[in-house]
Design an enzyme around this catalytic site. Sequence first.
Site, PDB file in Angstrom:
ATOM      1  CB  CYS A  30      -3.307   4.787   6.902  1.00 38.03           C
ATOM      2  SG  CYS A  30      -3.545   6.296   7.841  1.00 38.03           S
ATOM      3  CB  CYS A  33      -6.607   5.411   8.141  1.00 33.11           C
ATOM      4  SG  CYS A  33      -5.760   6.585   7.064  1.00 33.11           S
TER       5      CYS A  33
END
Length: 125
Positions: A30, A33
């Site tokens: 991600c 993230c």
Amino acid sequence: MATVDISADTFEQTIADNDIVLVDFWADWCGPCKRFAPVYDKTSEEHDDVVFAKLDTEANQELSAGLGITGIPTLMAFREGVLVFNQAGALPAPQLQEVVRAVKDLDMDQVHAEVEKMKAEAQGN
């Protein structure tokens, strides 16, 4: 306090054993993230009285699904075992600081009263 890695095995105990716990739900693939991680880590160093936990959604898919995690990163905040904040998306540092302050400033007597009221209403239906 630096961030701590938690898993499905340690999630509930971490929430139960600490007054304030923020949980960053993330995955290695991600991009947002990865951009949020340094912000989260830096903020964790500024608040010794808060546990900043990280939970890998790939390694803990069942728990993540059970908690309704549909997008990552997702940040959840717990105070005295009660979920008081839940938002998907990476937060900029000032907003993360604002969330931490808001969680610390909560009137937990009022929060617990609201929880009891909602439980009573749910049982009455």
